[in-house]
Design a protein around this motif. Structure first.
Motif, short mmCIF file in Angstrom:
data_model
loop_
_atom_site.label_atom_id
_atom_site.label_comp_id
_atom_site.label_asym_id
_atom_site.label_seq_id
_atom_site.Cartn_x
_atom_site.Cartn_y
_atom_site.Cartn_z
N ALA A 111 0.83 -1.20 0.00
CA ALA A 111 0.00 0.00 0.00
C ALA A 111 0.87 1.25 0.00
O ALA A 111 0.56 2.23 -0.69
CB ALA A 111 -0.91 0.00 1.23
N ALA A 112 1.95 1.21 0.77
CA ALA A 112 2.83 2.39 0.83
C ALA A 112 3.40 2.69 -0.56
O ALA A 112 3.47 3.85 -0.98
CB ALA A 112 3.94 2.16 1.84
N ALA A 113 3.80 1.61 -1.27
CA ALA A 113 4.36 1.81 -2.62
C ALA A 113 3.28 2.35 -3.56
O ALA A 113 3.55 3.21 -4.41
CB ALA A 113 4.92 0.49 -3.15
N PRO A 133 -3.21 14.05 -2.11
CA PRO A 133 -2.68 13.33 -3.27
C PRO A 133 -2.01 12.02 -2.84
O PRO A 133 -1.18 12.01 -1.94
CB PRO A 133 -1.66 14.31 -3.86
CG PRO A 133 -2.13 15.65 -3.41
CD PRO A 133 -2.75 15.46 -2.07
N GLY A 134 -2.41 10.93 -3.46
CA GLY A 134 -1.81 9.63 -3.17
C GLY A 134 -2.38 8.92 -1.96
O GLY A 134 -2.06 7.76 -1.72
N GLN A 135 -3.22 9.59 -1.19
CA GLN A 135 -3.79 8.94 0.01
C GLN A 135 -4.72 7.81 -0.42
O GLN A 135 -5.69 8.03 -1.15
CB GLN A 135 -4.54 9.98 0.85
CG GLN A 135 -4.95 9.47 2.21
CD GLN A 135 -5.37 10.60 3.15
OE1 GLN A 135 -5.43 11.77 2.75
NE2 GLN A 135 -5.68 10.27 4.39
N MET A 136 -4.40 6.61 0.05
CA MET A 136 -5.13 5.44 -0.43
C MET A 136 -6.06 4.90 0.65
O MET A 136 -5.67 4.80 1.81
CB MET A 136 -4.11 4.35 -0.80
CG MET A 136 -4.75 3.13 -1.38
SD MET A 136 -3.55 1.81 -1.54
CE MET A 136 -4.69 0.44 -1.68
N ILE A 137 -7.27 4.55 0.27
CA ILE A 137 -8.18 3.91 1.22
C ILE A 137 -7.75 2.45 1.36
O ILE A 137 -7.54 1.75 0.35
CB ILE A 137 -9.65 4.01 0.74
CG1 ILE A 137 -10.09 5.47 0.71
CG2 ILE A 137 -10.57 3.18 1.63
CD1 ILE A 137 -11.52 5.70 0.23
N THR A 138 -7.60 1.99 2.60
CA THR A 138 -7.20 0.60 2.83
C THR A 138 -8.36 -0.23 3.40
O THR A 138 -8.40 -1.45 3.20
CB THR A 138 -5.99 0.52 3.78
OG1 THR A 138 -6.30 1.29 4.96
CG2 THR A 138 -4.74 1.09 3.13
N LYS A 189 2.73 6.01 -2.72
CA LYS A 189 3.88 6.80 -3.18
C LYS A 189 3.84 6.95 -4.71
O LYS A 189 4.13 8.02 -5.25
CB LYS A 189 5.16 6.08 -2.75
CG LYS A 189 6.32 7.03 -2.51
CD LYS A 189 7.54 6.27 -2.07
CE LYS A 189 7.75 6.42 -0.58
NZ LYS A 189 8.91 5.74 -0.06
N ALA A 190 3.47 5.88 -5.39
CA ALA A 190 3.44 5.91 -6.86
C ALA A 190 2.42 6.94 -7.36
O ALA A 190 2.70 7.70 -8.30
CB ALA A 190 3.11 4.53 -7.41
N GLU A 250 -10.28 3.98 6.79
CA GLU A 250 -8.85 3.87 7.09
C GLU A 250 -8.06 4.13 5.81
O GLU A 250 -8.41 3.61 4.74
CB GLU A 250 -8.51 2.48 7.63
CG GLU A 250 -9.17 2.21 8.97
CD GLU A 250 -8.74 0.89 9.58
OE1 GLU A 250 -7.99 0.13 8.93
OE2 GLU A 250 -9.17 0.62 10.71
N THR A 251 -7.01 4.93 5.93
CA THR A 251 -6.24 5.28 4.73
C THR A 251 -4.75 5.16 5.01
O THR A 251 -4.32 5.09 6.16
CB THR A 251 -6.50 6.74 4.31
OG1 THR A 251 -5.94 7.61 5.29
CG2 THR A 251 -7.99 7.03 4.14
N MET A 252 -3.96 5.15 3.92
CA MET A 252 -2.51 5.22 4.05
C MET A 252 -1.98 6.38 3.22
O MET A 252 -2.37 6.55 2.06
CB MET A 252 -1.87 3.93 3.58
CG MET A 252 -0.37 4.00 3.69
SD MET A 252 0.41 2.40 3.72
CE MET A 252 0.02 1.84 5.35
N LEU A 253 -1.13 7.18 3.84
CA LEU A 253 -0.52 8.32 3.15
C LEU A 253 0.76 7.88 2.44
O LEU A 253 1.34 6.84 2.78
CB LEU A 253 -0.22 9.41 4.18
CG LEU A 253 -1.48 10.11 4.72
CD1 LEU A 253 -1.29 10.60 6.14
CD2 LEU A 253 -1.89 11.24 3.80
N PRO A 254 1.22 8.67 1.49
CA PRO A 254 2.43 8.28 0.74
C PRO A 254 3.67 8.10 1.63
O PRO A 254 4.58 7.36 1.26
CB PRO A 254 2.63 9.45 -0.24
CG PRO A 254 1.28 10.05 -0.39
CD PRO A 254 0.57 9.85 0.91
N ASP A 255 3.70 8.74 2.80
CA ASP A 255 4.86 8.54 3.68
C ASP A 255 4.69 7.32 4.58
O ASP A 255 5.47 7.09 5.50
CB ASP A 255 5.11 9.80 4.53
CG ASP A 255 3.95 10.13 5.45
OD1 ASP A 255 3.00 9.31 5.54
OD2 ASP A 255 3.97 11.21 6.07
N GLY A 256 3.64 6.51 4.35
CA GLY A 256 3.45 5.27 5.09
C GLY A 256 2.62 5.43 6.36
O GLY A 256 2.32 4.44 7.03
#
Ligand SMILES: Cc1cc2nc3c(=O)[nH]c(=O)nc-3n(C[C@H](O)[C@H](O)[C@H](O)COP(=O)(O)OP(=O)(O)OC[C@H]3O[C@@H](n4cnc5c(N)ncnc54)[C@H](O)[C@@H]3O)c2cc1C
Ligand code: SF4
Length: 328
Positions: free
Chosen positions: A12-14, A209-214, A17-18, A177-183
């Motif tokens: 998810a972090a990758a 930007p890049g924040q992913m829903i997990t 970040k991508a 719940e989300t993950m940011l590009p910095d993990g």
């Protein structure tokens, strides 16, 4: 469709970040909304980050008796999960009221929350649309606006949010719940995920930007009768004109608690605390239901073709509350 590059990250972090680090990048999950928009060139991502291989496809119980729903859980699987059917019937019914069987087999929890409006002018690149092309104008204001918002819109945009699932999750006090590009992980109440249009209708959520829903988490199953009712133009797949998700608990002839969220009315899943407050302690009946309806629709404004939504929402809420409290 414009050409694009593609990658399938392993974490998810990758992935976050991508997307954050590549100009014009977007996540893709089920693709049932994004690909349609790309074919029409409404969306033109230059790079797709496919999240389908990440480990977010499970529904798990949480320590407090609630559920954690992975971002990649397909809508069909979520609707059929025995824990969802037993404890969160309103969610299961909302999911089954959305789209078609084939679409639900592909559509994911995160993608469903982040699907874009069905405003016809948004999809028609020959027409002005502030959401697609900021500053160009809104064709729905003064145009054909049968499916548009009666609350929460602005002078820039009156589009509605199309998700059925999100309406039920809103009534259930879901958290995203989300993950940011910095993990780093960040949790956002679903109530705060979607933004109202104001002067920037192109900015639809609070995600960075890049924040992913997990995942999406639900608190323990609420007490009471759960109902999802969707009014639409046809019985096969169609988006809601008005929908109501309700969880109502009656004890000793009085309403102990009532949660109500609405679809088809606003640019985000709509919930009005004052409407729930007037019901608490009230004897179930037409007078109390009408008062709740007044609170939900206070400030509602039709734009011509969608004027009918105001009485329709009032009546749908009354019918749902009657059924939920066995006063029908
Ligand atoms: C004919 C038709 C009828 C439909 N009827 C209904 C209906 O009645 N009710 C209803 O609710 N829906 C309906 N839908 C919409 C459907 O539910 C959505 O297309 C679907 O839920 C989107 O999920 P997806 O996984 O395919 O998203 P995608 O298309 O893959 O992505 C949608 C958006 O979410 C973003 N995204 C995806 N995953 C993540 C993530 N993990 N983190 C951050 N961003 C992410 C993508 O970048 C994209 O912007 C219908 C669709 C069609 C085509
Ligand atoms: S309502 Fe919103 S999405 Fe529709 S045309 Fe107006 S600005 Fe565009």
């Amino acid at each position: 469709m414009k050409t694009f590059t593609f990658e399938r990250p392993e974490s998810a972090a990758a992935a976050a970040k991508a997307v954050a680090g590549t100009p014009g990048a977007k996540f893709i999950a089920g693709g049932t909304n994004l690909l349609d928009l790309m074919k029409l060139e409404v969306e033109q991502p230059m790079h797709l980050v496919d999240v389908n291989r990440l480990p977010f496809a499970a529904v798990e119980e949480t320590g407090d008796g609630g559920l954690r729903i992975g971002a990649l859980v397909r809508n069909s699987d979520l609707a059929a999960d025995p824990r969802v059917r037993k404890g969160y019937g309103v969610l299961s019914r909302a999911l089954l009221a959305g789209a078609s069987g084939q679409l639900r087999n592909k559509a994911t929890t995160a993608g469903n929350l982040l699907q874009r409006t069905r405003c016809y002018y948004f999809y028609d690149t020959t027409k002005p649309c502030n959401k697609r092309d900021p500053g160009s104008g809104c064709s729905a204001l003064g145009g054909f606006n049968r499916i548009h918002a009666i609350v929460g819109g602005s002078q820039a945009c009156i589009a509605t949010h199309p998700s059925d699932m999100a309406v039920a999750m809103r009534a259930l006090d879901a958290r995203v719940e989300t993950m940011l590009p910095d993990g780093r992980a960040e949790t956002i109440p679903l109530a705060d995920l979607h933004r109202l249009p104001g002067t920037t209708p192109q900015v639809e959520t609070v995600l960075k930007p890049g924040q992913m829903i997990t995942a999406v988490t639900l608190p323990p199953p609420p007490k009471g009768v759960q109902i999802y009712r969707k009014v639409r133009d046809r019985a096969s797949y169609a988006f809601a004109l008005v929908s109501v998700a309700a969880v109502v608990d009656v004890e000793g002839g009085r309403i102990r608690s009532a949660r109500m969220a609405f679809g088809g009315l606003a640019p985000k899943p709509w919930r009005v605390a004052a409407a729930e407050e007037v019901l608490i302690g009230a004897a179930p009946g037409k007078a109390a239901f009408a008062e709740a309806g007044e609170e939900v629709l206070s400030g509602a404004r039709g734009h011509g073709d969608n004027d009918f939504k105001i009485p329709l929402a009032r009546r749908t809420l009354g019918a749902v509350l009657s059924t939920a409290t066995h006063t029908a």
